[in-house]
Design an enzyme around this catalytic site. Structure first.
Site, PDB file in Angstrom:
ATOM      1  N   LYS A  15     -33.330 -10.412  21.870  1.00  0.00           N
ATOM      2  CA  LYS A  15     -33.091  -9.355  20.875  1.00  0.00           C
ATOM      3  C   LYS A  15     -33.700  -9.745  19.528  1.00  0.00           C
ATOM      4  O   LYS A  15     -34.425  -8.975  18.925  1.00  0.00           O
ATOM      5  CB  LYS A  15     -31.574  -9.100  20.705  1.00  0.00           C
ATOM      6  CG  LYS A  15     -30.883  -8.691  21.997  1.00  0.00           C
ATOM      7  CD  LYS A  15     -29.400  -8.399  21.803  1.00  0.00           C
ATOM      8  CE  LYS A  15     -28.564  -9.597  21.409  1.00  0.00           C
ATOM      9  NZ  LYS A  15     -28.464 -10.660  22.438  1.00  0.00           N
ATOM     10  N   ARG A  18     -33.647 -23.304  23.012  1.00  0.00           N
ATOM     11  CA  ARG A  18     -33.951 -22.538  21.809  1.00  0.00           C
ATOM     12  C   ARG A  18     -33.798 -23.425  20.584  1.00  0.00           C
ATOM     13  O   ARG A  18     -32.934 -24.289  20.528  1.00  0.00           O
ATOM     14  CB  ARG A  18     -33.005 -21.349  21.669  1.00  0.00           C
ATOM     15  CG  ARG A  18     -33.130 -20.683  20.289  1.00  0.00           C
ATOM     16  CD  ARG A  18     -32.493 -19.348  20.189  1.00  0.00           C
ATOM     17  NE  ARG A  18     -31.076 -19.370  20.466  1.00  0.00           N
ATOM     18  CZ  ARG A  18     -30.355 -18.273  20.530  1.00  0.00           C
ATOM     19  NH1 ARG A  18     -30.921 -17.090  20.335  1.00  0.00           N
ATOM     20  NH2 ARG A  18     -29.068 -18.352  20.797  1.00  0.00           N
ATOM     21  N   ARG A  65     -20.334  -4.733  20.118  1.00  0.00           N
ATOM     22  CA  ARG A  65     -20.203  -5.642  21.248  1.00  0.00           C
ATOM     23  C   ARG A  65     -18.930  -5.413  22.022  1.00  0.00           C
ATOM     24  O   ARG A  65     -18.679  -6.116  22.987  1.00  0.00           O
ATOM     25  CB  ARG A  65     -20.126  -7.063  20.694  1.00  0.00           C
ATOM     26  CG  ARG A  65     -21.370  -7.871  20.950  1.00  0.00           C
ATOM     27  CD  ARG A  65     -21.155  -9.102  20.119  1.00  0.00           C
ATOM     28  NE  ARG A  65     -21.777 -10.256  20.642  1.00  0.00           N
ATOM     29  CZ  ARG A  65     -22.891 -10.781  20.151  1.00  0.00           C
ATOM     30  NH1 ARG A  65     -23.542 -10.169  19.194  1.00  0.00           N
ATOM     31  NH2 ARG A  65     -23.351 -11.899  20.630  1.00  0.00           N
ATOM     32  N   ARG A  93     -20.381 -17.489  26.632  1.00  0.00           N
ATOM     33  CA  ARG A  93     -20.998 -16.280  26.032  1.00  0.00           C
ATOM     34  C   ARG A  93     -21.430 -15.302  27.121  1.00  0.00           C
ATOM     35  O   ARG A  93     -21.307 -14.088  26.966  1.00  0.00           O
ATOM     36  CB  ARG A  93     -22.206 -16.677  25.172  1.00  0.00           C
ATOM     37  CG  ARG A  93     -21.785 -17.270  23.837  1.00  0.00           C
ATOM     38  CD  ARG A  93     -22.854 -18.152  23.259  1.00  0.00           C
ATOM     39  NE  ARG A  93     -24.024 -17.429  22.808  1.00  0.00           N
ATOM     40  CZ  ARG A  93     -25.233 -17.985  22.654  1.00  0.00           C
ATOM     41  NH1 ARG A  93     -25.415 -19.268  22.918  1.00  0.00           N
ATOM     42  NH2 ARG A  93     -26.234 -17.268  22.232  1.00  0.00           N
TER      43      ARG A  93
HETATM   44  P1  AP5 Z   1     -33.598 -14.692  21.057  1.00  0.00           P
HETATM   45  O1  AP5 Z   1     -34.568 -13.656  20.613  1.00  0.00           O
HETATM   46  O2  AP5 Z   1     -33.106 -15.655  20.051  1.00  0.00           O
HETATM   47  O3  AP5 Z   1     -32.380 -14.014  21.880  1.00  0.00           O
HETATM   48  P2  AP5 Z   1     -31.182 -13.121  21.408  1.00  0.00           P
HETATM   49  O4  AP5 Z   1     -31.046 -11.991  22.371  1.00  0.00           O
HETATM   50  O5  AP5 Z   1     -31.289 -12.777  19.959  1.00  0.00           O
HETATM   51  O6  AP5 Z   1     -29.979 -14.130  21.703  1.00  0.00           O
HETATM   52  P3  AP5 Z   1     -28.765 -14.585  20.825  1.00  0.00           P
HETATM   53  O7  AP5 Z   1     -28.276 -15.886  21.372  1.00  0.00           O
HETATM   54  O8  AP5 Z   1     -29.071 -14.529  19.350  1.00  0.00           O
HETATM   55  O9  AP5 Z   1     -27.721 -13.496  21.165  1.00  0.00           O
HETATM   56  P4  AP5 Z   1     -26.244 -13.609  21.031  1.00  0.00           P
HETATM   57  O10 AP5 Z   1     -25.894 -12.192  21.264  1.00  0.00           O
HETATM   58  O11 AP5 Z   1     -25.548 -14.587  21.885  1.00  0.00           O
HETATM   59  O12 AP5 Z   1     -26.019 -14.245  19.571  1.00  0.00           O
HETATM   60  P5  AP5 Z   1     -25.630 -13.618  18.167  1.00  0.00           P
HETATM   61  O13 AP5 Z   1     -26.317 -14.369  17.124  1.00  0.00           O
HETATM   62  O14 AP5 Z   1     -25.739 -12.134  18.197  1.00  0.00           O
HETATM   63  O15 AP5 Z   1     -34.295 -15.484  22.299  1.00  0.00           O
HETATM   64  C1  AP5 Z   1     -33.611 -16.515  22.969  1.00  0.00           C
HETATM   65  C2  AP5 Z   1     -34.589 -17.644  23.334  1.00  0.00           C
HETATM   66  O16 AP5 Z   1     -35.525 -17.178  24.305  1.00  0.00           O
HETATM   67  C3  AP5 Z   1     -35.441 -18.154  22.148  1.00  0.00           C
HETATM   68  O17 AP5 Z   1     -35.631 -19.510  22.342  1.00  0.00           O
HETATM   69  C4  AP5 Z   1     -36.763 -17.371  22.294  1.00  0.00           C
HETATM   70  O18 AP5 Z   1     -37.850 -18.077  21.740  1.00  0.00           O
HETATM   71  C5  AP5 Z   1     -36.878 -17.266  23.821  1.00  0.00           C
HETATM   72  N1  AP5 Z   1     -37.532 -16.043  24.281  1.00  0.00           N
HETATM   73  C6  AP5 Z   1     -37.454 -14.797  23.751  1.00  0.00           C
HETATM   74  N2  AP5 Z   1     -38.164 -13.902  24.482  1.00  0.00           N
HETATM   75  C7  AP5 Z   1     -38.697 -14.627  25.522  1.00  0.00           C
HETATM   76  C8  AP5 Z   1     -39.527 -14.276  26.634  1.00  0.00           C
HETATM   77  N3  AP5 Z   1     -39.935 -13.019  26.828  1.00  0.00           N
HETATM   78  N4  AP5 Z   1     -39.853 -15.265  27.502  1.00  0.00           N
HETATM   79  C9  AP5 Z   1     -39.434 -16.543  27.321  1.00  0.00           C
HETATM   80  N5  AP5 Z   1     -38.657 -16.936  26.279  1.00  0.00           N
HETATM   81  C10 AP5 Z   1     -38.286 -15.975  25.387  1.00  0.00           C
HETATM   82  O19 AP5 Z   1     -24.049 -13.948  18.123  1.00  0.00           O
HETATM   83  C11 AP5 Z   1     -23.570 -15.256  17.988  1.00  0.00           C
HETATM   84  C12 AP5 Z   1     -22.069 -15.254  17.874  1.00  0.00           C
HETATM   85  O20 AP5 Z   1     -21.666 -14.547  16.693  1.00  0.00           O
HETATM   86  C13 AP5 Z   1     -21.292 -14.570  19.003  1.00  0.00           C
HETATM   87  O21 AP5 Z   1     -21.084 -15.415  20.116  1.00  0.00           O
HETATM   88  C14 AP5 Z   1     -19.985 -14.199  18.297  1.00  0.00           C
HETATM   89  O22 AP5 Z   1     -19.141 -15.325  18.157  1.00  0.00           O
HETATM   90  C15 AP5 Z   1     -20.483 -13.807  16.905  1.00  0.00           C
HETATM   91  N6  AP5 Z   1     -20.788 -12.361  16.817  1.00  0.00           N
HETATM   92  C16 AP5 Z   1     -22.001 -11.813  16.526  1.00  0.00           C
HETATM   93  N7  AP5 Z   1     -21.918 -10.465  16.554  1.00  0.00           N
HETATM   94  C17 AP5 Z   1     -20.636 -10.157  16.872  1.00  0.00           C
HETATM   95  C18 AP5 Z   1     -19.961  -8.939  17.090  1.00  0.00           C
HETATM   96  N8  AP5 Z   1     -20.564  -7.757  16.960  1.00  0.00           N
HETATM   97  N9  AP5 Z   1     -18.644  -8.997  17.430  1.00  0.00           N
HETATM   98  C19 AP5 Z   1     -18.000 -10.169  17.559  1.00  0.00           C
HETATM   99  N10 AP5 Z   1     -18.589 -11.365  17.382  1.00  0.00           N
HETATM  100  C20 AP5 Z   1     -19.912 -11.362  17.041  1.00  0.00           C
HETATM  101 MG    MG Z   2     -30.186 -13.260  18.211  1.00  0.00          MG
END
Ligand code: AP5
Ligand code: MG
Length: 215
Positions: A13, A127, A88, A171
């Site tokens: 994402k 990552r 979420r 997660r």
């Molecule tokens: P990346 O683009 O970083 O993936 P992402 O989908 O953004 O993954 P996240 O881990 O950020 O999502 P998340 O939902 O767990 O975390 P968030 O920060 O929202 O890509 C991932 C990896 O793959 C990278 O290394 C990239 O280089 C690689 N990659 C990308 N595309 C690729 C491809 N095509 N091929 C190969 N490799 C590739 O949330 C974190 C925490 O915050 C949650 O656990 C929760 O505690 C809290 N939180 C956030 N939002 C909320 C909410 N709305 N409600 C409650 N808690 C929340």
């Molecule tokens: Mg992210």
């Protein structure tokens, strides 16, 4: 253009959001990035969120909804936005619906990025994230030009605390139980768009562009 980006942890994402936002001139609103920034700055919100984030649990709905309410009022978002990581839970989605109604706004699409669990685990375990701007890299699939240094801002790269094995598995479970039901919720509203998130990063962006050019 107003979009939601839905997908499991590690689906790409954040990686695709960068491209979408610069191509369509909209703002990325990542709840994860905002929470991490609050943690870096040692705010009350950051302190509250820390234990949930590190365990791979969701931060309670009321905290997130208040945070997003404040963000959505910002004038910079007038040209459009991409919500990355929000909503979420069904409660968050219902709260967003009322907020949008109050602001007289409509969503154009909900992008659903689909990636199987084995691939997500490979992506998350290697990552690396920039300490200053939050950009994501991958040691093998998407490495920075200079080891440990962000290509964009020169910041130092680090491994997120929730990118260790136990929180990753949690997660994925949390996504399955609490966030996946949103796919049906938005499919019933006829605004869900499905994207195969496996393949080359540019190829996936081409798939997303084909959808957004018709929105
Ligand atoms: P990346 O683009 O970083 O993936 P992402 O989908 O953004 O993954 P996240 O881990 O950020 O999502 P998340 O939902 O767990 O975390 P968030 O920060 O929202 O890509 C991932 C990896 O793959 C990278 O290394 C990239 O280089 C690689 N990659 C990308 N595309 C690729 C491809 N095509 N091929 C190969 N490799 C590739 O949330 C974190 C925490 O915050 C949650 O656990 C929760 O505690 C809290 N939180 C956030 N939002 C909320 C909410 N709305 N409600 C409650 N808690 C929340
Ligand atoms: Mg992210």
């Amino acid at each position: 253009m107003r979009l939601i980006f839905l997908g499991p942890p590690g689906a790409g994402k954040g990686t695709q959001a960068e491209r979408i936002c610069s191509t369509y001139g909209i703002i990325q609103l990542s709840t994860g990035d905002i929470l991490r920034e609050n943690r870096r700055n040692g705010t009350e919100l950051g302190k509250l969120a820390q234990k949930y984030m590190d365990a791979g649990e969701l931060v309670p709905d009321n905290i997130i909804i208040d945070m997003i309410k404040a963000e959505l009022q910002k004038p910079a978002l007038k040209t459009g936005y991409l919500l990355d990581g929000f909503p979420r839970t069904i409660n968050q989605a219902l709260a967003l619906d009322s907020l949008l109604e109050e602001m007289n706004q409509k969503l154009d699409a909900v992008l659903i990025l689909e990636v199987p669990n084995e691939e997500l685990i490979k992506r998350l375990t290697a990552r690396r994230t920039c300490k200053s701007c939050g950009k994501s890299y991958h040691l093998i699939f998407n490495p920075p030009r200079k080891e440990n240094i962000c290509d964009v801002c020169g910041g130092e790269l680090f491994q997120r605390d929730d990118d260790k094995e136990e929180p990753i598995l949690n997660r994925l479970k949390v996504y399955e139980n609490q966030t996946k039901p949103l796919i049906n919720y938005y499919t019933e509203k006829s605004i869900a768009k499905y994207i195969n998130g496996v393949g080359d990063i540019d190829e996936i962006f081409t798939r997303i562009k084909a959808i957004l050019d018709k929105v």
